[in-house]
Design a protein around this motif. Sequence first.
Motif, PDB file in Angstrom:
ATOM      1  N   GLY A   5       0.817  -1.198   0.000  1.00 40.66           N
ATOM      2  CA  GLY A   5       0.000   0.000   0.000  1.00 40.66           C
ATOM      3  C   GLY A   5       0.854   1.251   0.000  1.00 40.66           C
ATOM      4  O   GLY A   5       2.045   1.221   0.307  1.00 40.66           O
ATOM      5  N   ILE A   6       0.246   2.356  -0.337  1.00 38.75           N
ATOM      6  CA  ILE A   6       0.961   3.627  -0.440  1.00 38.75           C
ATOM      7  C   ILE A   6       0.895   4.378   0.880  1.00 38.75           C
ATOM      8  O   ILE A   6      -0.146   4.429   1.531  1.00 38.75           O
ATOM      9  CB  ILE A   6       0.351   4.493  -1.559  1.00 38.75           C
ATOM     10  CG1 ILE A   6       0.525   3.795  -2.911  1.00 38.75           C
ATOM     11  CG2 ILE A   6       1.000   5.872  -1.590  1.00 38.75           C
ATOM     12  CD1 ILE A   6      -0.206   4.486  -4.042  1.00 38.75           C
ATOM     13  N   ILE A   7       2.020   4.977   1.262  1.00 42.33           N
ATOM     14  CA  ILE A   7       2.085   5.833   2.446  1.00 42.33           C
ATOM     15  C   ILE A   7       2.001   7.277   1.975  1.00 42.33           C
ATOM     16  O   ILE A   7       2.844   7.744   1.208  1.00 42.33           O
ATOM     17  CB  ILE A   7       3.390   5.608   3.221  1.00 42.33           C
ATOM     18  CG1 ILE A   7       3.528   4.138   3.619  1.00 42.33           C
ATOM     19  CG2 ILE A   7       3.440   6.513   4.451  1.00 42.33           C
ATOM     20  CD1 ILE A   7       4.902   3.765   4.081  1.00 42.33           C
ATOM     21  N   HIS A   8       0.985   7.989   2.415  1.00 39.36           N
ATOM     22  CA  HIS A   8       0.787   9.382   2.024  1.00 39.36           C
ATOM     23  C   HIS A   8       1.352  10.299   3.110  1.00 39.36           C
ATOM     24  O   HIS A   8       0.951  10.207   4.277  1.00 39.36           O
ATOM     25  CB  HIS A   8      -0.696   9.672   1.825  1.00 39.36           C
ATOM     26  CG  HIS A   8      -1.311   8.903   0.693  1.00 39.36           C
ATOM     27  ND1 HIS A   8      -1.276   9.345  -0.608  1.00 39.36           N
ATOM     28  CD2 HIS A   8      -1.944   7.701   0.675  1.00 39.36           C
ATOM     29  CE1 HIS A   8      -1.882   8.464  -1.390  1.00 39.36           C
ATOM     30  NE2 HIS A   8      -2.291   7.463  -0.639  1.00 39.36           N
ATOM     31  N   ALA A  48      -7.676   1.406  -0.798  1.00 43.82           N
ATOM     32  CA  ALA A  48      -8.092   0.560   0.321  1.00 43.82           C
ATOM     33  C   ALA A  48      -6.953   0.184   1.252  1.00 43.82           C
ATOM     34  O   ALA A  48      -7.185  -0.183   2.401  1.00 43.82           O
ATOM     35  CB  ALA A  48      -8.752  -0.711  -0.210  1.00 43.82           C
ATOM     36  N   GLU A  49      -5.716   0.245   0.757  1.00 40.03           N
ATOM     37  CA  GLU A  49      -4.579  -0.177   1.571  1.00 40.03           C
ATOM     38  C   GLU A  49      -3.527   0.909   1.608  1.00 40.03           C
ATOM     39  O   GLU A  49      -3.256   1.573   0.607  1.00 40.03           O
ATOM     40  CB  GLU A  49      -3.967  -1.468   1.023  1.00 40.03           C
ATOM     41  CG  GLU A  49      -4.900  -2.669   1.093  1.00 40.03           C
ATOM     42  CD  GLU A  49      -4.221  -3.944   0.621  1.00 40.03           C
ATOM     43  OE1 GLU A  49      -3.068  -4.190   1.026  1.00 40.03           O
ATOM     44  OE2 GLU A  49      -4.849  -4.685  -0.153  1.00 40.03           O
ATOM     45  N   ASN A  74     -15.496   8.016   5.056  1.00 39.00           N
ATOM     46  CA  ASN A  74     -15.308   6.586   5.365  1.00 39.00           C
ATOM     47  C   ASN A  74     -14.005   6.046   4.798  1.00 39.00           C
ATOM     48  O   ASN A  74     -13.939   4.899   4.335  1.00 39.00           O
ATOM     49  CB  ASN A  74     -16.492   5.761   4.849  1.00 39.00           C
ATOM     50  CG  ASN A  74     -17.789   6.097   5.548  1.00 39.00           C
ATOM     51  OD1 ASN A  74     -17.823   6.240   6.768  1.00 39.00           O
ATOM     52  ND2 ASN A  74     -18.848   6.261   4.776  1.00 39.00           N
ATOM     53  N   CYS A  75     -12.967   6.861   4.816  1.00 41.48           N
ATOM     54  CA  CYS A  75     -11.658   6.422   4.331  1.00 41.48           C
ATOM     55  C   CYS A  75     -11.091   5.381   5.301  1.00 41.48           C
ATOM     56  O   CYS A  75     -11.019   5.630   6.510  1.00 41.48           O
ATOM     57  CB  CYS A  75     -10.708   7.613   4.229  1.00 41.48           C
ATOM     58  SG  CYS A  75      -9.034   7.155   3.718  1.00 41.48           S
ATOM     59  N   ALA A 122      -2.417  -3.566   9.604  1.00 44.45           N
ATOM     60  CA  ALA A 122      -3.827  -3.393   9.949  1.00 44.45           C
ATOM     61  C   ALA A 122      -4.645  -3.022   8.727  1.00 44.45           C
ATOM     62  O   ALA A 122      -5.777  -3.485   8.547  1.00 44.45           O
ATOM     63  CB  ALA A 122      -3.963  -2.313  11.020  1.00 44.45           C
ATOM     64  N   SER A 123      -4.060  -2.202   7.865  1.00 37.67           N
ATOM     65  CA  SER A 123      -4.746  -1.784   6.642  1.00 37.67           C
ATOM     66  C   SER A 123      -4.986  -2.966   5.713  1.00 37.67           C
ATOM     67  O   SER A 123      -6.065  -3.116   5.137  1.00 37.67           O
ATOM     68  CB  SER A 123      -3.917  -0.711   5.923  1.00 37.67           C
ATOM     69  OG  SER A 123      -4.497  -0.359   4.686  1.00 37.67           O
ATOM     70  N   ARG A 124      -3.977  -3.824   5.567  1.00 37.67           N
ATOM     71  CA  ARG A 124      -4.130  -5.002   4.713  1.00 37.67           C
ATOM     72  C   ARG A 124      -5.214  -5.925   5.241  1.00 37.67           C
ATOM     73  O   ARG A 124      -6.027  -6.452   4.479  1.00 37.67           O
ATOM     74  CB  ARG A 124      -2.799  -5.758   4.606  1.00 37.67           C
ATOM     75  CG  ARG A 124      -1.746  -5.068   3.754  1.00 37.67           C
ATOM     76  CD  ARG A 124      -0.605  -6.021   3.428  1.00 37.67           C
ATOM     77  NE  ARG A 124       0.098  -6.448   4.627  1.00 37.67           N
ATOM     78  CZ  ARG A 124       1.111  -5.783   5.174  1.00 37.67           C
ATOM     79  NH1 ARG A 124       1.504  -4.633   4.657  1.00 37.67           N
ATOM     80  NH2 ARG A 124       1.726  -6.248   6.246  1.00 37.67           N
TER      81      ARG A 124
END
Length: 205
Positions: A5-8, A48-49, A74-75, A122-124
């Motif tokens: 996933g991407i880290i913003h 989503a991730e 709802n992100c 946790a995101s995954r």
Amino acid sequence: MSCEGIIHIVDDDRAAREGLGFLLSSLGLEIREHASAAALLGMIGDQAEGCILADVRMPEMTGLELLDELKRRNCPLPVIMITGHGDVPMAVRAMRAGAIDFFEKPVDGMALVDRIKDALAASRERAREARKTASLREKTNSLTAREAEVARAVARGLQNKQIATELGISPKTVEIHRHNVMEKMGAGSTADLVRQLVAAGWAEI
């Protein structure tokens, strides 16, 4: 997109933003840098991730206001707050608004990386559960009204003859509907079907 996933990174301080970006990208993590909360909101879409690192004190939209907007949309991405002027009340407010952690500048890089890895894990898991729920909803929605009635009866432990009596149809018709339910739900056994119906909220254990 990275498999993690991407880290913003959201910070109006270019030096701070690029410093964090360099640290994280050097570890093989995929990042996106944003100079404002609006810039992030304009491109994040339905990702989503991943996770978000946001500075608290930014012009136009603060990090705390960004948290509120992400919640409204709802992100699902976990948010870690960063500030150079943090205090306990601000930290408490950020956590209550949904942040998973709070770091003060100068940031302890390794501690932050460890927390980011937790956030990505946790995101995954959240994304995996969301996909399972969406798939289950799609399968239950594919059932006809009669098939749904038969499925609910099966989940209650009724046999075909009992279901036939309850619904006023023949056992053979019940058998056909039951077969269709098993196929549409992708269930390999009655137990598997019941587990799916419990997860869908159609039955109780």
